[in-house]
Write a protein that holds these residues in place. Structure first.
Motif, mmCIF file in Angstrom:
data_model
loop_
_atom_site.group_PDB
_atom_site.id
_atom_site.type_symbol
_atom_site.label_atom_id
_atom_site.label_comp_id
_atom_site.label_asym_id
_atom_site.label_seq_id
_atom_site.Cartn_x
_atom_site.Cartn_y
_atom_site.Cartn_z
ATOM 1 N N GLY A 25 1.431 9.683 12.022
ATOM 2 C CA GLY A 25 2.038 9.790 13.342
ATOM 3 C C GLY A 25 2.051 11.209 13.863
ATOM 4 N N ARG A 26 2.356 12.167 13.003
ATOM 5 C CA ARG A 26 2.383 13.563 13.439
ATOM 6 C C ARG A 26 0.987 14.049 13.810
ATOM 7 N NH1 ARG A 26 6.701 15.340 8.701
ATOM 8 N NH2 ARG A 26 8.547 14.567 9.817
ATOM 9 N N ARG A 27 -0.016 13.529 13.113
ATOM 10 C CA ARG A 27 -1.402 13.888 13.479
ATOM 11 C C ARG A 27 -1.687 13.472 14.922
ATOM 12 N NH1 ARG A 27 -6.116 11.397 14.376
ATOM 13 N NH2 ARG A 27 -8.076 12.354 13.655
ATOM 14 N N ARG A 59 -18.492 5.984 -4.525
ATOM 15 C CA ARG A 59 -17.896 7.327 -4.446
ATOM 16 C C ARG A 59 -16.392 7.268 -4.197
ATOM 17 N NH1 ARG A 59 -22.803 8.393 -1.554
ATOM 18 N NH2 ARG A 59 -21.758 8.255 0.469
ATOM 19 N N GLY A 60 -15.914 6.127 -3.719
ATOM 20 C CA GLY A 60 -14.484 5.981 -3.466
ATOM 21 C C GLY A 60 -14.216 5.529 -2.047
ATOM 22 N N LEU A 61 -13.393 4.503 -1.910
ATOM 23 C CA LEU A 61 -13.079 3.972 -0.592
ATOM 24 C C LEU A 61 -12.095 4.882 0.140
ATOM 25 C CD1 LEU A 61 -12.717 0.207 -1.553
ATOM 26 C CD2 LEU A 61 -14.701 1.351 -0.556
ATOM 27 N N ALA A 62 -11.899 4.611 1.417
ATOM 28 C CA ALA A 62 -10.980 5.415 2.233
ATOM 29 C C ALA A 62 -9.590 5.421 1.602
ATOM 30 C CB ALA A 62 -10.917 4.857 3.650
ATOM 31 N N GLY A 63 -8.983 6.589 1.514
ATOM 32 C CA GLY A 63 -7.700 6.741 0.846
ATOM 33 C C GLY A 63 -6.534 6.314 1.713
ATOM 34 N N ASN A 64 -5.402 6.149 1.074
ATOM 35 C CA ASN A 64 -4.178 5.788 1.790
ATOM 36 C C ASN A 64 -3.820 6.851 2.815
ATOM 37 O OD1 ASN A 64 -3.306 4.676 -1.337
ATOM 38 N ND2 ASN A 64 -3.227 3.273 0.378
ATOM 39 N N GLY A 65 -3.521 6.400 4.039
ATOM 40 C CA GLY A 65 -3.160 7.318 5.109
ATOM 41 C C GLY A 65 -4.317 8.071 5.721
ATOM 42 N N SER A 66 -5.536 7.733 5.332
ATOM 43 C CA SER A 66 -6.708 8.443 5.867
ATOM 44 C C SER A 66 -7.074 7.933 7.252
ATOM 45 C CB SER A 66 -7.910 8.272 4.933
ATOM 46 O OG SER A 66 -8.328 6.914 4.903
ATOM 47 N N VAL A 67 -7.842 8.758 7.976
ATOM 48 C CA VAL A 67 -8.321 8.408 9.310
ATOM 49 C C VAL A 67 -9.840 8.516 9.333
ATOM 50 C CG1 VAL A 67 -8.260 8.966 11.771
ATOM 51 C CG2 VAL A 67 -6.208 9.281 10.377
ATOM 52 N N THR A 68 -10.481 7.477 9.848
ATOM 53 C CA THR A 68 -11.932 7.464 10.055
ATOM 54 C C THR A 68 -12.171 7.248 11.541
ATOM 55 O OG1 THR A 68 -12.337 6.588 7.833
ATOM 56 C CG2 THR A 68 -14.094 6.294 9.460
ATOM 57 N N SER A 69 -13.105 7.984 12.121
ATOM 58 C CA SER A 69 -13.279 7.911 13.573
ATOM 59 C C SER A 69 -14.746 7.879 13.973
ATOM 60 C CB SER A 69 -12.578 9.090 14.257
ATOM 61 O OG SER A 69 -13.016 10.313 13.726
ATOM 62 N N LEU A 99 -20.500 8.396 13.704
ATOM 63 C CA LEU A 99 -19.362 8.741 12.862
ATOM 64 C C LEU A 99 -18.943 10.179 13.114
ATOM 65 C CD1 LEU A 99 -17.558 7.773 10.415
ATOM 66 C CD2 LEU A 99 -19.221 8.980 8.961
ATOM 67 N N LEU A 100 -17.652 10.375 13.360
ATOM 68 C CA LEU A 100 -17.101 11.719 13.529
ATOM 69 C C LEU A 100 -16.428 12.219 12.260
ATOM 70 C CD1 LEU A 100 -15.489 11.406 17.079
ATOM 71 C CD2 LEU A 100 -17.760 12.300 16.485
ATOM 72 N N ALA A 101 -15.715 11.335 11.571
ATOM 73 C CA ALA A 101 -15.027 11.722 10.338
ATOM 74 C C ALA A 101 -14.792 10.476 9.508
ATOM 75 C CB ALA A 101 -13.695 12.403 10.649
ATOM 76 N N TYR A 102 -14.940 10.609 8.205
ATOM 77 C CA TYR A 102 -14.676 9.492 7.293
ATOM 78 C C TYR A 102 -13.636 9.926 6.271
ATOM 79 C CZ TYR A 102 -15.318 6.043 3.584
ATOM 80 O OH TYR A 102 -15.107 5.078 2.617
ATOM 81 N N ASP A 103 -12.619 9.108 6.085
ATOM 82 C CA ASP A 103 -11.616 9.350 5.045
ATOM 83 C C ASP A 103 -10.953 10.713 5.197
ATOM 84 O OD1 ASP A 103 -10.101 8.841 2.760
ATOM 85 O OD2 ASP A 103 -11.679 9.532 1.382
ATOM 86 N N ASP A 104 -10.649 11.074 6.421
ATOM 87 C CA ASP A 104 -10.000 12.378 6.677
ATOM 88 C C ASP A 104 -8.535 12.301 6.246
ATOM 89 O OD1 ASP A 104 -9.142 14.813 7.572
ATOM 90 O OD2 ASP A 104 -9.155 14.250 9.702
ATOM 91 N N ARG A 105 -8.153 13.182 5.335
ATOM 92 C CA ARG A 105 -6.768 13.208 4.843
ATOM 93 C C ARG A 105 -6.145 14.592 5.049
ATOM 94 N NH1 ARG A 105 -7.686 10.459 -1.121
ATOM 95 N NH2 ARG A 105 -9.700 9.533 -0.573
ATOM 96 N N THR A 106 -6.746 15.413 5.890
ATOM 97 C CA THR A 106 -6.267 16.781 6.038
ATOM 98 C C THR A 106 -4.865 16.839 6.644
ATOM 99 O OG1 THR A 106 -7.404 16.934 8.175
ATOM 100 C CG2 THR A 106 -8.595 17.723 6.241
ATOM 101 N N HIS A 107 -4.423 15.779 7.283
ATOM 102 C CA HIS A 107 -3.100 15.750 7.906
ATOM 103 C C HIS A 107 -2.001 15.385 6.907
ATOM 104 C CE1 HIS A 107 -5.031 11.834 8.055
ATOM 105 N NE2 HIS A 107 -3.834 11.297 7.980
ATOM 106 N N LEU A 108 -2.370 14.900 5.727
ATOM 107 C CA LEU A 108 -1.379 14.420 4.765
ATOM 108 C C LEU A 108 -0.715 15.577 4.029
ATOM 109 C CD1 LEU A 108 -3.262 11.363 3.235
ATOM 110 C CD2 LEU A 108 -1.619 11.378 5.126
ATOM 111 N N THR A 109 0.584 15.460 3.868
ATOM 112 C CA THR A 109 1.336 16.487 3.148
ATOM 113 C C THR A 109 1.691 16.043 1.744
ATOM 114 O OG1 THR A 109 3.424 15.646 4.065
ATOM 115 C CG2 THR A 109 2.302 17.417 5.275
ATOM 116 N N SER A 110 1.391 14.794 1.392
ATOM 117 C CA SER A 110 1.682 14.310 0.037
ATOM 118 C C SER A 110 0.706 13.216 -0.353
ATOM 119 C CB SER A 110 3.112 13.781 -0.047
ATOM 120 O OG SER A 110 3.273 12.653 0.780
#
Length: 220
Positions: free
Chosen positions: A48-50, A188-198, A209-220
């Motif tokens: 949400g904060r992202r 290689r690994g599926l999209a992680g919890n809380g990830s965003v693909t766009s 595809l702009l981004a796959y499995d982006d988790r840079t917004h996650l703090t934990s």
């Protein structure tokens, strides 16, 4: 006209946190009873904060969500961070892959207990259906139907909140990826919890595809 599509995988659940240990005999809960861990709730808030940090014109116009509680709770926590809530709909076609009679077992445990089924899955990973369940191709078919409707009648920006299987098959449907590439992604690994693909859509050339499995917004 649809021009921008994003997909969020729900936050962590106890099943995700347990990992893929085939020795775990504890039955999985029905999908209707799988909820987020505390970490999963923090991940949903991070999602949400992202979105809250984006300009107003880059927020989704429409959110389509899996009917499963873990996905619905993810969006409930995410949208609480936004200044205003976009249109929201539950779409039953966005549920996780139905593993049929094996849905009460981890995938690793099911393979350990049913070697003949494991061998059938190894021969055709995308087409294999567990007893009374569905294949990844079945997931692609229902996800593809959602995309087709969005192309015809959807708004400009759409967010899907769902599951790793849905994100994976969205990649095949939108990018026309061959089976070998989809299997390599899964390996290689599926999209992680809380990830965003766009993805961004050009009406002439299709989705990019702009981004796959982006988790840079996650703090934990």
């Amino acid at each position: 006209m649809l021009r921008y599509l994003e997909a969020v995988r729900h936050g962590e659940t106890p099943v995700n946190a347990a990992g893929a240990n085939p020795a775990v005999a504890r039955p999985y809960l029905p999908d209707s009873e799988v909820f987020l861990t505390e970490r999963g709730e923090r991940q949903a808030t991070d999602v949400g904060r992202r979105f809250a940090a984006l300009p107003e014109n880059e927020l989704p116009d429409l959110v389509l969500c899996s009917p499963y509680p873990r996905a619905r709770r993810t969006w409930e926590l995410a949208v609480a961070e936004l200044r205003s809530a976009p249109e929201f709909r539950i779409d039953d076609r966005l549920h996780d892959r139905d593993r049929g009679r094996f849905r009460v077992l981890s995938q690793a445990r099911a393979r350990l207990l049913h070697p003949d089924e494991a061998a059938a899955e190894d021969r055709d990973p995308l087409g294999y259906r567990p007893p009374e369940g569905e294949s990844f191709r079945d997931v692609a078919d229902r996800v593809g139907a959602v995309v087709t409707e969005l192309l015809d009648t959807g708004p400009e920006r759409v967010l899907i909140v769902a599951h790793d299987a849905v994100v994976l098959m969205l990649r095949q449907v939108l990018e026309h990826l061959p089976d070998a590439e989809i299997l390599a992604l899964a390996e290689r690994g599926l999209a992680g919890n809380g990830s965003v693909t766009s993805w961004q859509r050009d009406p002439r050339t299709g989705f990019r595809l702009l981004a796959y499995d982006d988790r840079t917004h996650l703090t934990s």
